[in-house]
Write a protein that holds these residues in place. Structure first.
Motif, PDB file in Angstrom:
ATOM      1  N   LEU A  90      37.215  43.769  55.374  1.00  0.00           N
ATOM      2  CA  LEU A  90      37.084  44.108  53.957  1.00  0.00           C
ATOM      3  C   LEU A  90      38.428  44.052  53.247  1.00  0.00           C
ATOM      4  O   LEU A  90      38.525  44.365  52.059  1.00  0.00           O
ATOM      5  CB  LEU A  90      36.481  45.506  53.798  1.00  0.00           C
ATOM      6  CG  LEU A  90      35.127  45.749  54.464  1.00  0.00           C
ATOM      7  CD1 LEU A  90      34.683  47.190  54.235  1.00  0.00           C
ATOM      8  CD2 LEU A  90      34.080  44.774  53.954  1.00  0.00           C
ATOM      9  N   ARG A 112      34.502  45.080  44.951  1.00  0.00           N
ATOM     10  CA  ARG A 112      33.191  44.525  45.296  1.00  0.00           C
ATOM     11  C   ARG A 112      32.745  44.897  46.706  1.00  0.00           C
ATOM     12  O   ARG A 112      31.588  44.714  47.071  1.00  0.00           O
ATOM     13  CB  ARG A 112      33.205  43.007  45.123  1.00  0.00           C
ATOM     14  CG  ARG A 112      34.065  42.258  46.116  1.00  0.00           C
ATOM     15  CD  ARG A 112      33.820  40.752  46.009  1.00  0.00           C
ATOM     16  NE  ARG A 112      34.577  39.983  46.982  1.00  0.00           N
ATOM     17  CZ  ARG A 112      35.751  39.434  46.772  1.00  0.00           C
ATOM     18  NH1 ARG A 112      36.338  39.572  45.577  1.00  0.00           N
ATOM     19  NH2 ARG A 112      36.377  38.746  47.709  1.00  0.00           N
ATOM     20  N   GLN A 113      33.680  45.425  47.513  1.00  0.00           N
ATOM     21  CA  GLN A 113      33.345  45.825  48.881  1.00  0.00           C
ATOM     22  C   GLN A 113      33.069  47.318  48.992  1.00  0.00           C
ATOM     23  O   GLN A 113      33.010  47.857  50.099  1.00  0.00           O
ATOM     24  CB  GLN A 113      34.512  45.471  49.819  1.00  0.00           C
ATOM     25  CG  GLN A 113      34.893  44.009  49.848  1.00  0.00           C
ATOM     26  CD  GLN A 113      33.863  43.155  50.577  1.00  0.00           C
ATOM     27  OE1 GLN A 113      32.808  43.643  50.986  1.00  0.00           O
ATOM     28  NE2 GLN A 113      34.173  41.879  50.751  1.00  0.00           N
ATOM     29  N   ARG A 116      30.079  48.515  51.391  1.00  0.00           N
ATOM     30  CA  ARG A 116      30.362  48.404  52.820  1.00  0.00           C
ATOM     31  C   ARG A 116      31.444  49.405  53.229  1.00  0.00           C
ATOM     32  O   ARG A 116      31.377  49.976  54.326  1.00  0.00           O
ATOM     33  CB  ARG A 116      30.807  46.973  53.146  1.00  0.00           C
ATOM     34  CG  ARG A 116      31.167  46.735  54.603  1.00  0.00           C
ATOM     35  CD  ARG A 116      30.027  47.093  55.528  1.00  0.00           C
ATOM     36  NE  ARG A 116      30.392  46.831  56.927  1.00  0.00           N
ATOM     37  CZ  ARG A 116      29.859  47.468  57.972  1.00  0.00           C
ATOM     38  NH1 ARG A 116      28.929  48.414  57.779  1.00  0.00           N
ATOM     39  NH2 ARG A 116      30.234  47.174  59.196  1.00  0.00           N
ATOM     40  N   THR A 117      32.405  49.641  52.350  1.00  0.00           N
ATOM     41  CA  THR A 117      33.428  50.643  52.650  1.00  0.00           C
ATOM     42  C   THR A 117      32.797  52.016  52.836  1.00  0.00           C
ATOM     43  O   THR A 117      33.135  52.754  53.782  1.00  0.00           O
ATOM     44  CB  THR A 117      34.471  50.699  51.514  1.00  0.00           C
ATOM     45  OG1 THR A 117      35.105  49.429  51.385  1.00  0.00           O
ATOM     46  CG2 THR A 117      35.530  51.759  51.806  1.00  0.00           C
TER      47      THR A 117
END
Length: 449
Positions: A90, A112-113, A116-117
């Protein structure tokens, strides 16, 4: 006279407007703070857990920090390498820090991550592996680190000072603990600390950056809603410790310099005297042109630098002067520092000294909020200490409103040279005789590592 020999005047301070915090809360108690900030497509995510080294059991100093160190050694179906690689994909990594009052887990990367983070972060706190092999390895690394730190004069002085000032209080030990405590700690102790102290009811998720609050809340709800833990209460009271005005001498044979720590207990972060104490510290030793540094460096020429600071914690704090001086000047430096502490209590500071201290605190203050990471760290302070949202907005006008009489008042109430603890780490054969001439008991000390 040429203009280059004239000190430029201080400009007008830029007002701080801390960005609005959008708040949500999950049914499990997790607080979600989203701060849309900046035009760069990045975001900083910080999970603040209101448990820290102050929650270490009395016979297991270092347990909170050790637990924090193990959380990213494996989570869910990922081992330590897998966790690191998942964050790396990431474009980020996970930082875990454990302080006296809180544990924080932070990651900064592309906005934008963020989903997922949050998934990875939730896995770390909900499903840490806490395996015996990882525990044994990390514990050994920490024991070896303590062995290294025991040879650092500065670390020895810090440890001796904290122990002397806070005594048996929860704040009276270092984050790493001691070798004896670590060797007695088991992996079950770590698992028990995680189960009993790390849960959503004492956690705040802070996301700052180019994000939309409703999207962050939805993503957080999806990955954290199932986080459930029944944790015990934490009550760290203000320490009730008798002043220790002794000189604690830690012998370091052959040392060319002595490390000094001189100070005492102080208020916690929530004190109403906070702004006046910050100004006081700027005058006394908080900047290069402060009184103590001028005295020891410029007038005496016995140190490269000396400074003072308040360590504002949640339940209480401490005040200390830190410096290192040439060995044969140790006793004189102790006398000079104590004399400067006393002088702060004697008379109001001059207008020009007050103006310079105020300018040093306010003119560059806005620089503390330039990036998403800086704003996240500031929001973390709000969460840890329970401070109002306008804390940073009020700082500049509050500092500028402090007068010389207020500085004198807080100096007389909060600077207590007669009660100050003195720690000296240096060559006893050079320093002891002169130190005995100071009107304070001299105590040979050896802080535990």
């Amino acid at each position: 006279m040429s203009a280059r020999f004239t000190r430029p005047g201080a400009g007008t301070p830029v007002p701080v407007r801390f960005p609005r915090i959008v708040r949500e809360a999950l049914d499990n108690g997790l607080r979600i703070w989203t701060i849309p900030y900046g035009a760069i497509p990045v975001a900083t995510t910080t999970l603040v857990i209101a448990r820290g080294t102050g929650d270490d059991p009395a016979d297991r100093h270092g347990l909170a920090s050790l637990t924090g160190d193990l959380l990213d050694e494996g989570a869910g179906d990922l081992d330590a390498i897998g966790v690191a690689e998942a964050f790396a994909r990431l474009g980020t990594h996970l930082d875990i820090d454990v302080g006296p009052d809180a544990m924080t887990m932070s990651s900064a990367g592309l906005a934008r991550q963020i989903e997922r983070t949050l998934e990875l972060l939730a896995s770390v706190v909900r499903q840490p592996r806490l395996e015996a092999a990882d525990f044994a390895r990390i514990r050994e690394l920490r024991v070896n680190r303590l062995r290294q730190l025991s040879r650092s004069a500065g670390t020895v002085a810090d440890r001796a000072y904290v122990s002397a000032v806070f005594g048996d209080h929860a704040y009276g030990h270092g984050a790493l603990g001691t070798t004896r405590a670590l060797e007695a700690t088991t992996v079950d102790d770590v698992r028990g600390f995680w189960a009993g102290h790390i849960g959503p009811a004492v956690a705040t998720l802070i996301v700052v950056g180019d994000v939309v609050a409703v999207d962050v809340a939805a993503a957080a709800r999806r990955v954290f809603d199932a986080w459930d833990a029944t944790i015990g209460s934490s009550r760290i009271d203000r320490p009730v410790v008798a002043p220790d005005r002794r000189i604690h001498l830690v012998d370091r044979p052959g040392a060319a310099q002595s490390e000094l720590r001189i100070g005492h207990l102080a208020p916690g972060r929530s004190t109403e005297d906070y702004h006046a104490l910050v100004v006081l510290n700027a005058v006394l030793g908080g900047q290069f042109t402060s009184r103590i540094n001028r005295r020891l460096r410029e007038e005496q020429g016995i140190t490269y630098g000396a400074h003072t600071s308040f360590d504002f914690r949640r339940a209480a704090g401490s005040f200390a002067c830190e410096t290192s001086v040439q060995s044969d000047a140790t006793a004189g430096a102790v006398r000079d520092v104590i004399a400067e502490l006393g002088r702060m209590r004697e008379a109001a500071i001059a207008p020009e000294e007050l103006a310079a201290a105020s300018a040093s605190l306010t003119r560059g203050y806005v620089r503390n909020f330039e990036t998403a990471g800086q704003v996240a760290r500031a929001a973390t302070q709000l969460a840890v200490h329970g401070l109002p949202d306008d804390t940073f907005d009020r700082f500049v006008p509050a500092i500028e409103a402090i007068g010389a009489d207020q500085v004198l008042d807080v100096a007389r109430r909060h600077i207590r040279p007669d009660e100050a603890t003195v720690v000296v780490v240096g060559d006893a054969t050079v320093t002891a005789e002169a130190l005995t001439a100071i009107d304070r008991p001299l105590q040979a000390s050896a802080p535990e590592f």
